[in-house]
Design a protein around this motif. Structure first.
Motif, PDB file in Angstrom:
ATOM      1  N   ASP A 184       0.812  -1.220   0.000  1.00 31.04           N
ATOM      2  CA  ASP A 184       0.000   0.000   0.000  1.00 31.04           C
ATOM      3  C   ASP A 184       0.846   1.270   0.000  1.00 31.04           C
ATOM      4  OD1 ASP A 184       1.009  -0.087   2.557  1.00 31.04           O
ATOM      5  OD2 ASP A 184      -0.928   0.158   3.564  1.00 31.04           O
ATOM      6  N   ARG A 185       2.158   1.130  -0.233  1.00 34.08           N
ATOM      7  CA  ARG A 185       3.026   2.299  -0.233  1.00 34.08           C
ATOM      8  C   ARG A 185       3.583   2.608  -1.636  1.00 34.08           C
ATOM      9  NH1 ARG A 185       4.294   4.017   5.001  1.00 34.08           N
ATOM     10  NH2 ARG A 185       2.580   3.281   6.316  1.00 34.08           N
ATOM     11  N   TRP A 186       2.934   2.083  -2.651  1.00 29.98           N
ATOM     12  CA  TRP A 186       3.245   2.492  -4.019  1.00 29.98           C
ATOM     13  C   TRP A 186       1.979   2.363  -4.851  1.00 29.98           C
ATOM     14  CZ3 TRP A 186       2.814  -0.694  -8.361  1.00 29.98           C
ATOM     15  CH2 TRP A 186       2.643  -2.056  -8.118  1.00 29.98           C
ATOM     16  N   SER A 187       1.897   3.151  -5.912  1.00 33.39           N
ATOM     17  CA  SER A 187       0.668   3.134  -6.705  1.00 33.39           C
ATOM     18  C   SER A 187       0.923   3.643  -8.118  1.00 33.39           C
ATOM     19  CB  SER A 187      -0.405   4.009  -6.042  1.00 33.39           C
ATOM     20  OG  SER A 187      -1.562   4.092  -6.854  1.00 33.39           O
ATOM     21  N   LEU A 188       0.277   2.991  -9.084  1.00 31.95           N
ATOM     22  CA  LEU A 188       0.242   3.462 -10.460  1.00 31.95           C
ATOM     23  C   LEU A 188      -1.111   4.084 -10.811  1.00 31.95           C
ATOM     24  CD1 LEU A 188       2.078   0.463 -12.165  1.00 31.95           C
ATOM     25  CD2 LEU A 188       2.882   2.840 -12.153  1.00 31.95           C
ATOM     26  N   SER A 189      -2.011   4.100  -9.837  1.00 27.49           N
ATOM     27  CA  SER A 189      -3.369   4.580 -10.110  1.00 27.49           C
ATOM     28  C   SER A 189      -3.739   5.862  -9.374  1.00 27.49           C
ATOM     29  CB  SER A 189      -4.390   3.491  -9.763  1.00 27.49           C
ATOM     30  OG  SER A 189      -4.304   3.141  -8.384  1.00 27.49           O
ATOM     31  N   GLU A 190      -3.087   6.173  -8.260  1.00 24.51           N
ATOM     32  CA  GLU A 190      -3.465   7.366  -7.503  1.00 24.51           C
ATOM     33  C   GLU A 190      -3.247   8.637  -8.316  1.00 24.51           C
ATOM     34  OE1 GLU A 190      -1.898   7.636  -3.572  1.00 24.51           O
ATOM     35  OE2 GLU A 190      -2.538   5.602  -3.012  1.00 24.51           O
ATOM     36  N   ARG A 191      -2.229   8.611  -9.154  1.00 20.48           N
ATOM     37  CA  ARG A 191      -2.001   9.697 -10.105  1.00 20.48           C
ATOM     38  C   ARG A 191      -1.719   9.027 -11.444  1.00 20.48           C
ATOM     39  NH1 ARG A 191       2.512  14.627  -9.680  1.00 20.48           N
ATOM     40  NH2 ARG A 191       1.794  15.791 -11.521  1.00 20.48           N
ATOM     41  N   PRO A 192      -2.721   8.774 -12.250  1.00 22.17           N
ATOM     42  CA  PRO A 192      -2.545   8.013 -13.488  1.00 22.17           C
ATOM     43  C   PRO A 192      -1.428   8.578 -14.358  1.00 22.17           C
ATOM     44  CG  PRO A 192      -4.875   8.320 -13.041  1.00 22.17           C
ATOM     45  CD  PRO A 192      -4.136   9.157 -12.035  1.00 22.17           C
ATOM     46  N   GLY A 193      -0.601   7.659 -14.873  1.00 22.22           N
ATOM     47  CA  GLY A 193       0.539   8.057 -15.691  1.00 22.22           C
ATOM     48  C   GLY A 193       1.790   8.345 -14.897  1.00 22.22           C
ATOM     49  N   TRP A 194       1.717   8.151 -13.579  1.00 16.17           N
ATOM     50  CA  TRP A 194       2.860   8.391 -12.695  1.00 16.17           C
ATOM     51  C   TRP A 194       3.039   7.191 -11.766  1.00 16.17           C
ATOM     52  CZ3 TRP A 194       5.369  13.419 -12.203  1.00 16.17           C
ATOM     53  CH2 TRP A 194       4.839  14.393 -13.041  1.00 16.17           C
ATOM     54  N   MET A 195       4.285   6.937 -11.364  1.00 21.43           N
ATOM     55  CA  MET A 195       4.578   5.988 -10.300  1.00 21.43           C
ATOM     56  C   MET A 195       4.720   6.772  -9.004  1.00 21.43           C
ATOM     57  SD  MET A 195       5.389   3.257  -8.617  1.00 21.43           S
ATOM     58  CE  MET A 195       5.549   1.913  -9.784  1.00 21.43           C
ATOM     59  N   ARG A 196       3.829   6.503  -8.063  1.00 22.04           N
ATOM     60  CA  ARG A 196       3.897   7.159  -6.750  1.00 22.04           C
ATOM     61  C   ARG A 196       4.565   6.213  -5.759  1.00 22.04           C
ATOM     62  NH1 ARG A 196      -0.974  10.635  -4.511  1.00 22.04           N
ATOM     63  NH2 ARG A 196       0.078  12.026  -6.020  1.00 22.04           N
ATOM     64  N   LEU A 197       5.666   6.657  -5.169  1.00 23.98           N
ATOM     65  CA  LEU A 197       6.336   5.933  -4.094  1.00 23.98           C
ATOM     66  C   LEU A 197       6.112   6.690  -2.795  1.00 23.98           C
ATOM     67  CD1 LEU A 197       9.775   4.971  -5.726  1.00 23.98           C
ATOM     68  CD2 LEU A 197       7.701   3.581  -5.541  1.00 23.98           C
ATOM     69  N   LYS A 198       5.525   6.009  -1.818  1.00 20.94           N
ATOM     70  CA  LYS A 198       5.242   6.621  -0.524  1.00 20.94           C
ATOM     71  C   LYS A 198       6.306   6.196   0.488  1.00 20.94           C
ATOM     72  CE  LYS A 198       0.294   6.114  -1.466  1.00 20.94           C
ATOM     73  NZ  LYS A 198      -1.001   5.604  -0.962  1.00 20.94           N
ATOM     74  N   THR A 199       6.608   7.074   1.412  1.00 22.82           N
ATOM     75  CA  THR A 199       7.602   6.740   2.418  1.00 22.82           C
ATOM     76  C   THR A 199       7.094   5.619   3.324  1.00 22.82           C
ATOM     77  OG1 THR A 199       6.774   8.480   3.878  1.00 22.82           O
ATOM     78  CG2 THR A 199       8.615   9.041   2.419  1.00 22.82           C
ATOM     79  N   CYS A 200       8.045   4.777   3.753  1.00 21.98           N
ATOM     80  CA  CYS A 200       7.718   3.671   4.670  1.00 21.98           C
ATOM     81  C   CYS A 200       8.468   3.891   5.976  1.00 21.98           C
ATOM     82  CB  CYS A 200       8.080   2.334   4.030  1.00 21.98           C
ATOM     83  SG  CYS A 200       7.178   1.976   2.508  1.00 21.98           S
ATOM     84  N   ASN A 201       9.213   2.897   6.397  1.00 20.19           N
ATOM     85  CA  ASN A 201       9.925   2.973   7.661  1.00 20.19           C
ATOM     86  C   ASN A 201      10.974   4.075   7.638  1.00 20.19           C
ATOM     87  OD1 ASN A 201       9.079   0.229   6.800  1.00 20.19           O
ATOM     88  ND2 ASN A 201       9.487  -0.257   8.936  1.00 20.19           N
ATOM     89  N   VAL A 202      11.139   4.741   8.779  1.00 18.47           N
ATOM     90  CA  VAL A 202      12.195   5.734   8.932  1.00 18.47           C
ATOM     91  C   VAL A 202      13.546   5.010   8.943  1.00 18.47           C
ATOM     92  CG1 VAL A 202      13.188   7.482  10.463  1.00 18.47           C
ATOM     93  CG2 VAL A 202      10.701   7.323  10.169  1.00 18.47           C
ATOM     94  N   VAL A 203      14.453   5.422   8.075  1.00 16.73           N
ATOM     95  CA  VAL A 203      15.741   4.737   7.918  1.00 16.73           C
ATOM     96  C   VAL A 203      16.844   5.773   7.749  1.00 16.73           C
ATOM     97  CG1 VAL A 203      14.751   2.635   6.929  1.00 16.73           C
ATOM     98  CG2 VAL A 203      15.381   4.533   5.434  1.00 16.73           C
ATOM     99  N   PRO A 204      18.105   5.377   7.977  1.00 20.92           N
ATOM    100  CA  PRO A 204      19.207   6.325   7.813  1.00 20.92           C
ATOM    101  C   PRO A 204      19.690   6.463   6.377  1.00 20.92           C
ATOM    102  CG  PRO A 204      20.028   4.256   8.683  1.00 20.92           C
ATOM    103  CD  PRO A 204      18.527   4.126   8.646  1.00 20.92           C
ATOM    104  N   GLY A 205      19.394   5.464   5.511  1.00 23.81           N
ATOM    105  CA  GLY A 205      19.916   5.523   4.152  1.00 23.81           C
ATOM    106  C   GLY A 205      19.230   4.535   3.239  1.00 23.81           C
ATOM    107  N   ILE A 206      19.629   4.550   1.971  1.00 22.75           N
ATOM    108  CA  ILE A 206      18.911   3.788   0.961  1.00 22.75           C
ATOM    109  C   ILE A 206      19.055   2.278   1.124  1.00 22.75           C
ATOM    110  CG2 ILE A 206      20.799   3.820  -0.721  1.00 22.75           C
ATOM    111  CD1 ILE A 206      18.581   4.244  -2.880  1.00 22.75           C
TER     112      ILE A 206
END
Length: 539
Positions: free
Chosen positions: A343-365
């Protein structure tokens, strides 16, 4: 020569006359290691290792052995545990799915592999539809390293596995369990003296009167080498012969490890990979000629760069691609770093875009969830995105990354006061080696530093990474490199003076990928929108 049913070779004298496809190695200049392949009718299927990326174990299809397209994956993830959820400091870097064995018997496809992060188990997956079907899972007791399945002519099923000493273990005919009181024996003890790597990456076949074992060796001071063992008795004794050896394509690396297959017209070919620096381990196709009952590869055991495959040209490669994100489903060329949060990514919330939502707080990639990746491409290529950073919150970071343990990012970072900056950041996670009290030791490290930073001029920003993978990258004076650029109109670009010196490292054990990321360092709640991803070969 006729071969066992597991690869459904079925050479036919009434098959249509083939066309000719020109093969130029490497097949596709990208990371596709630990190849195993089969033929079913006139279609060829190949599986590869992708370790900690999800979904797991890509299935590729071809009809000419030159052009390969991802058509499915064996499973979505290996285990729903701390390792694959990047929890409690755990991860599967350098581990995960390894060296899958792919077979087809009586309408059923089988895929068998281990995950090096999971103790004392081996996974067997089955499906009746390799291109579109779902796979069912069975777990075997025991961890069978680099195993190869052999469905023998008498209906018995074996796996050959191990490193150095090769073990033969009998399974139940349906691969549901290790067979009680079945064969369980070491059948090959490879030479020890003079080798830095012994008998690994096995592929097991029963062809005509012989059992054949293909495996890799690495002679000390030499190159990766493909060795074949054969015996008329499954338990041996086995005799051996080197069937492929030699540096290739301007590099110091040899070509070895993979499977062989017979076409519907009776020809034989091998898919073998070569270590190729930071881009990863790259596949080649090699002709196979049977000489005195030995499958000699390439030009009598020497890898070849270019030749004709006696199959009609088919399709285009689809193991990497650009993406406009205008579909409701994620394209097969993408894989997540570890298990995604649905539930933290979507191709439909903004059609034509990949939405990545933040998840766990982390220090780096390295510990960030929902990082989306694609293979990089050599010898030179460019990966770019258009990012809308308006949804980011304080502490968020979003952009693209040249991803391996020694990585760098270009993207937008939000300070605690809400101000946004365009940042190039280097982030290294790996293993340091050293000597202490006369003994070697290993120590994990993590280093993170900002290379450059400037105030963000617009919420919409174009980001680009340019890759150069040099054929001679084993020479440290010519490292594989990545450079990082940004633009506010897609035409006028600014490039950082910084250059990432990329290197293939065994702590991650995969070639560099371009990763799209969005993660929080303070609190969850933000998101990043990517309008498109474009990848192209630039040389």
């Amino acid at each position: 020569m006729l071969a066992f049913a597991a690869t459904l070779l079925l050479a036919s004298s009434c098959a249509d006359k083939p066309g000719v496809t020109r093969a130029v190695n490497p097949l596709t200049y990208t990371d596709i290691p630990d190849n195993d392949l089969i033929r079913v009718g006139d279609s060829y299927y190949m599986v590869s290792t992708t370790m900690y990326f999800c979904p797991v174990a890509p299935i590729m299809k071809s009809k000419d052995l030159v052009h390969w397209q991802i058509v499915n994956y064996v499973c979505d993830l290996i285990e729903d545990d701390d390792v694959y959820n990047l929890r409690n400091g755990r991860n599967a870097y350098g581990k995960g799915q390894w060296a899958t064995s792919l077979r087809y018997v009586d309408g059923t496809y089988y895929a068998l592999f281990i995950a090096n992060d999971q103790p004392d188990k081996t996974y067997v997956y089955k499906t009746d539809d390799i291109e579109n079907g779902r796979w069912t899972k069975t777990e075997l007791e025991g961890k069978f390293h680099d195993a190869s399945m052999l469905f023998d002519n008498d209906g018995r099923l074996y796996i050959l596995w191990g490193n150095g000493d090769l073990h033969l273990t009998e399974l139940e005919p349906d691969a549901s369990a290790v067979k009680k009181d079945g064969i369980d024996s070491v059948i090959i003890e490879s030479p020890r003296e003079g080798y830095s790597l012994r008998a690994e990456g096995v592929h097991f076949y029963h062809i005509d009167d012989y059992y054949y074992v293909l495996e890799i060796d690495w002679p000390s001071g030499g190159v990766r080498t493909e060795t074949c063992w054969r015996s008329k008795n499954i338990l041996g004794p086995y005799e051996s012969k080197v069937v492929l050896s030699g540096a290739f394509d301007g590099r110091k690396d040899g070509v070895a490890q993979g499977g062989i297959v017979q076409t519907q017209y009776g020809d034989w070919y091998a898919i073998m990979f070569q270590d190729h620096g930071a881009v990863g381990r790259i596949p080649t196709v090699q002709p196979v000629t049977w000489v005195d009952g030995w499958p000699m590869m390439g030009d009598n055991g020497t890898p070849v760069k270019e030749f004709d495959v006696n199959l009609t040209p088919w399709g285009e490669d689809y193991v990497w691609d650009s993406d406009e994100f205008d579909s409701g489903t994620l394209a097969l060329v993408w894989q997540w770093n570890h298990k995604p949060v649905a539930d933290r990514w979507s191709l439909s919330e903004r059609p034509g875009w990949m939405r990545l939502k933040t998840c766990n707080v982390v220090p780096g990639i390295a510990s960030a969830r929902n990082t989306l990746t694609q293979r990089t491409v050599g010898p030179c290529s460019s990966s770019s995105v258009k990012l809308d950073a308006s949804g980011l919150k304080p502490g968020d970071r979003a952009g693209i990354c040249a991803f391996q343990s020694n990585c760098a990012t270009v993207g937008v970072e939000v300070a605690e006061d809400g101000s946004k900056a365009l940042v190039v950041r280097e982030n290294s996670n790996g293993m340091k080696r050293g000597m202490k009290d006369g003994k070697p030791y290993f120590e994990r490290y993590a280093e993170d530093k900002v290379i450059c930073s400037e105030a963000l001029e617009s919420e919409n920003v174009w980001l680009r990474i340019d890759y150069t993978f040099t054929p001679s990258s084993l020479d440290l004076s010519e490292p594989d490199t990545a450079t990082f650029s940004w633009s506010y109109d897609g035409e006028n670009w600014k490039t950082s003076d910084y250059t990432l010196h990329m290197r293939y490292t065994l702590d991650y054990f995969t070639g560099y990928r371009t990763a799209l990321y969005c993660y929080p360092t303070i609190a969850e709640g933000g998101y990043a929108d990517f309008d498109w991803f474009r990848q192209q070969v630039t040389e």
